[in-house]
Motif scaffolding. Structure first.
Motif, PDB file in Angstrom:
ATOM      1  N   THR A 217       0.823  -1.206   0.000  1.00 39.54           N
ATOM      2  CA  THR A 217       0.000   0.000   0.000  1.00 39.54           C
ATOM      3  C   THR A 217       0.857   1.256   0.000  1.00 39.54           C
ATOM      4  OG1 THR A 217      -1.732  -1.175   1.219  1.00 39.54           O
ATOM      5  CG2 THR A 217      -1.831   1.219   1.223  1.00 39.54           C
ATOM      6  N   ALA A 221       0.729   3.873  -2.978  1.00 40.75           N
ATOM      7  CA  ALA A 221      -0.115   5.036  -2.699  1.00 40.75           C
ATOM      8  C   ALA A 221       0.688   6.302  -2.458  1.00 40.75           C
ATOM      9  CB  ALA A 221      -1.009   4.743  -1.493  1.00 40.75           C
ATOM     10  N   SER A 257     -15.638   1.841   2.041  1.00 38.86           N
ATOM     11  CA  SER A 257     -14.473   1.017   1.718  1.00 38.86           C
ATOM     12  C   SER A 257     -14.847  -0.277   1.006  1.00 38.86           C
ATOM     13  CB  SER A 257     -13.698   0.692   3.003  1.00 38.86           C
ATOM     14  OG  SER A 257     -14.528  -0.014   3.924  1.00 38.86           O
ATOM     15  N   LEU A 286      -6.142  -1.530  -0.902  1.00 34.08           N
ATOM     16  CA  LEU A 286      -6.008  -0.495   0.129  1.00 34.08           C
ATOM     17  C   LEU A 286      -5.299   0.740  -0.410  1.00 34.08           C
ATOM     18  CD1 LEU A 286      -5.110  -2.649   3.274  1.00 34.08           C
ATOM     19  CD2 LEU A 286      -7.326  -1.709   2.608  1.00 34.08           C
ATOM     20  N   THR A 290      -6.669   4.472  -0.115  1.00 31.23           N
ATOM     21  CA  THR A 290      -5.891   5.472   0.619  1.00 31.23           C
ATOM     22  C   THR A 290      -5.489   6.653  -0.263  1.00 31.23           C
ATOM     23  OG1 THR A 290      -5.004   3.614   1.896  1.00 31.23           O
ATOM     24  CG2 THR A 290      -3.916   5.718   2.178  1.00 31.23           C
ATOM     25  N   THR A 293      -7.105  10.182   0.295  1.00 29.28           N
ATOM     26  CA  THR A 293      -6.665  10.817   1.550  1.00 29.28           C
ATOM     27  C   THR A 293      -5.270  11.402   1.413  1.00 29.28           C
ATOM     28  OG1 THR A 293      -8.007   9.230   2.809  1.00 29.28           O
ATOM     29  CG2 THR A 293      -6.282  10.417   3.999  1.00 29.28           C
ATOM     30  N   SER A 340      -0.163  10.873   5.083  1.00 24.93           N
ATOM     31  CA  SER A 340       0.048   9.512   4.593  1.00 24.93           C
ATOM     32  C   SER A 340       0.000   8.498   5.734  1.00 24.93           C
ATOM     33  CB  SER A 340       1.391   9.418   3.873  1.00 24.93           C
ATOM     34  OG  SER A 340       1.428  10.304   2.766  1.00 24.93           O
ATOM     35  N   GLY A 343      -3.546   8.039   6.754  1.00 24.63           N
ATOM     36  CA  GLY A 343      -4.219   7.213   5.749  1.00 24.63           C
ATOM     37  C   GLY A 343      -3.831   5.746   5.863  1.00 24.63           C
ATOM     38  N   MET A 344      -2.549   5.481   6.153  1.00 23.44           N
ATOM     39  CA  MET A 344      -2.103   4.102   6.324  1.00 23.44           C
ATOM     40  C   MET A 344      -2.721   3.476   7.569  1.00 23.44           C
ATOM     41  SD  MET A 344      -0.077   3.281   3.818  1.00 23.44           S
ATOM     42  CE  MET A 344       0.831   1.916   4.486  1.00 23.44           C
ATOM     43  N   GLN A 346      -5.611   4.218   8.785  1.00 20.56           N
ATOM     44  CA  GLN A 346      -6.990   3.894   8.410  1.00 20.56           C
ATOM     45  C   GLN A 346      -7.039   2.607   7.599  1.00 20.56           C
ATOM     46  OE1 GLN A 346      -8.751   6.754   5.787  1.00 20.56           O
ATOM     47  NE2 GLN A 346     -10.707   5.691   5.644  1.00 20.56           N
ATOM     48  N   ALA A 347      -6.105   2.446   6.675  1.00 24.99           N
ATOM     49  CA  ALA A 347      -6.067   1.226   5.863  1.00 24.99           C
ATOM     50  C   ALA A 347      -5.765   0.000   6.715  1.00 24.99           C
ATOM     51  CB  ALA A 347      -5.031   1.375   4.750  1.00 24.99           C
ATOM     52  N   GLU A 350      -8.888  -1.559   8.202  1.00 27.20           N
ATOM     53  CA  GLU A 350      -9.999  -1.916   7.315  1.00 27.20           C
ATOM     54  C   GLU A 350     -10.189  -3.430   7.241  1.00 27.20           C
ATOM     55  OE1 GLU A 350     -12.362  -0.404   5.846  1.00 27.20           O
ATOM     56  OE2 GLU A 350     -11.769   1.655   6.312  1.00 27.20           O
TER      57      GLU A 350
END
Length: 425
Positions: A217, A221, A257, A286, A290, A293, A340, A343-344, A346-347, A350
């Motif tokens: 990811t 990303a 998601s 993911l 991401t 974001t 970042s 965002g990671m 959050q991923a 998930e």
């Protein structure tokens, strides 16, 4: 004079009403914070109360006589004999040293259920690795059966049902008093993959799967998101096309998601034929989730760089690319990194998109690469929470505590980087 007094009274009444409204507003704010903190305390109390025992294992230490006649094994170096041998018998004999009255078939069956189902495999692996130990007496430590572990750790808790018979409970109480059954830190939780038996289940496989997925990811990303943010903010012309792109980026940040999971299922697995339940596919899904974001946070970081920085660099002859790479990007990087990392984080938490691409499989082995079958921490917690065995309840709560530790650490790292690297003008 009367009019002046009435006007002053009106002003005083108005001020009193305003002050009352302000006090009410403050009270509502404090009450909201109190409710939020109370909910957080209740949540953590429930998780820790159920999960702390997941970090404790129950063991049985026995002096096991590796008698070949008992195991029907003459040569421990012979693979065929190892496949046919009875490795449960010496464990039962070791337990009968403490309970010699347990001789009939029913008592022997109940006695054999005190040790975990993998105890016989442990004896087998020992003799397979060291055949010369056949005929000797070894002090071995086995994991107790899940029912025994629940009884030892939760005998006084009415919310846990005890699945041991009264006779088994008396046996366990005696073994605890003799020091044969003991509790210790559950290193199994951090050294093994999943298992059908709670006492043998661990989250190492899920942790490694999460790390591999997060690497994919991040590699995809972060550079793509930063490059897109730089182009949109510094180079893209202001027209309908860029406005359309910006609107869609903002909309994608609010898409559920599970939609990204459907996209990954249709494109990566259905169209490209990539394997299910592997970190590469999970990381790609993911990364798509991401990207919005990271783009939005990176654009905000670029906008925060003062225009005077750009003007000064252009004034000494720097090109547009040099201005961006040598001046704007280094100054905006702290904000980009913060966005970042969030965002990671959050991923990492998930579950829904990964369920759709097959990362809900029962994985025993720890993955050794990006194309190995794997699961991740949130999915592992989901699987344990839906299991019928009571031992998985505490393991699910323990897994939540581990996941929260990772999430809090990532958010703390984002705050530290922002404070450490931010520039003030």
């Amino acid at each position: 004079m009367t009019d002046q007094r009435s006007q002053a009274e009106i002003v005083r009444q108005s001020l009193k009403r305003r002050y009352r409204k302000e006090r009410r507003f403050r009270f509502y704010g404090i009450a909201a914070i109190g409710v939020a903190l109370l909910s957080l305390v209740i949540l953590f109390t429930d998780i820790i109360g159920k999960g702390y025992t997941g970090f404790i294992k129950t063991t049985i230490t026995l002096d096991v006589v590796l008698d070949g006649e008992v195991m029907y094994l003459q040569d421990a170096a012979d693979p065929e004999q190892l496949d046919m041998a009875d490795f449960q018998a010496p464990i039962i004999r070791a337990l009968q040293q403490y309970f010699p009255e347990a001789q009939d078939r029913r008592d022997v069956r109940e006695l054999s259920r005190l040790a975990g189902s993998y105890a016989s495999n442990q004896v087998r692996d020992l003799l397979k690795a060291q055949p010369e130990l056949l005929g000797t007496t070894q002090t071995l430590e086995f994991l107790a059966h899940d029912s025994v572990s629940v009884y030892v750790k939760h005998a006084d808790n009415p919310s846990y049902s005890i699945r041991l018979s009264e006779q088994q409970q008396r046996w366990v109480d005696q073994l605890v008093a003799d020091g044969v059954i003991d509790t210790a830190f559950n290193d199994v939780l951090f050294s093994r993959g999943d298992s059908r038996e709670p006492s043998n289940a661990g989250i190492l496989g899920a942790i490694v799967g999460s790390l591999l997925t997060m690497v994919v990811t991040l590699v995809i990303a972060f550079p793509v998101g930063v490059a897109a943010a730089i182009y949109l903010e510094e180079f893209a012309p202001q027209n309908r096309i860029t406005d359309f792109i910006e609107v869609n980026i903002n909309n994608l940040a609010a898409v559920p998601s599970i939609i990204f999971g459907l996209l990954g299922l249709a494109v990566f697995i259905g169209l490209f034929g990539m394997p299910r339940s592997v970190p590469v596919v999970g990381g790609l899904v993911l990364a798509l989730m991401t990207l919005p974001t990271i783009i939005i946070s990176s654009r905000a970081a670029i906008k925060s760089v003062p225009p005077s920085i750009r003007e000064a660099a252009e004034g000494i002859g720097a090109s547009k690319m040099q201005v961006v790479l040598h001046h704007v990007l280094p100054l905006a990087m702290p904000g980009m990194l913060t966005g970042s990392i969030i965002g990671m984080a959050q991923a990492l938490g998930e579950t829904a998109p990964l369920l759709l691409i097959g990362m809900v499989a029962f994985i025993v082995e720890v993955p050794d690469g990006f194309f190995s079958s794997a699961t991740v921490l949130p999915v592992q917690i989901y699987l344990w929470a839906g299991s019928a065995e009571q031992g998985f309840v505490e393991l699910a709560s323990a897994g939540i505590m581990v996941l929260l530790t990772f999430l809090i650490s990532m958010n703390a790292l984002a705050i530290w980087l922002r404070k450490r690297l931010e520039r003030r003008w």
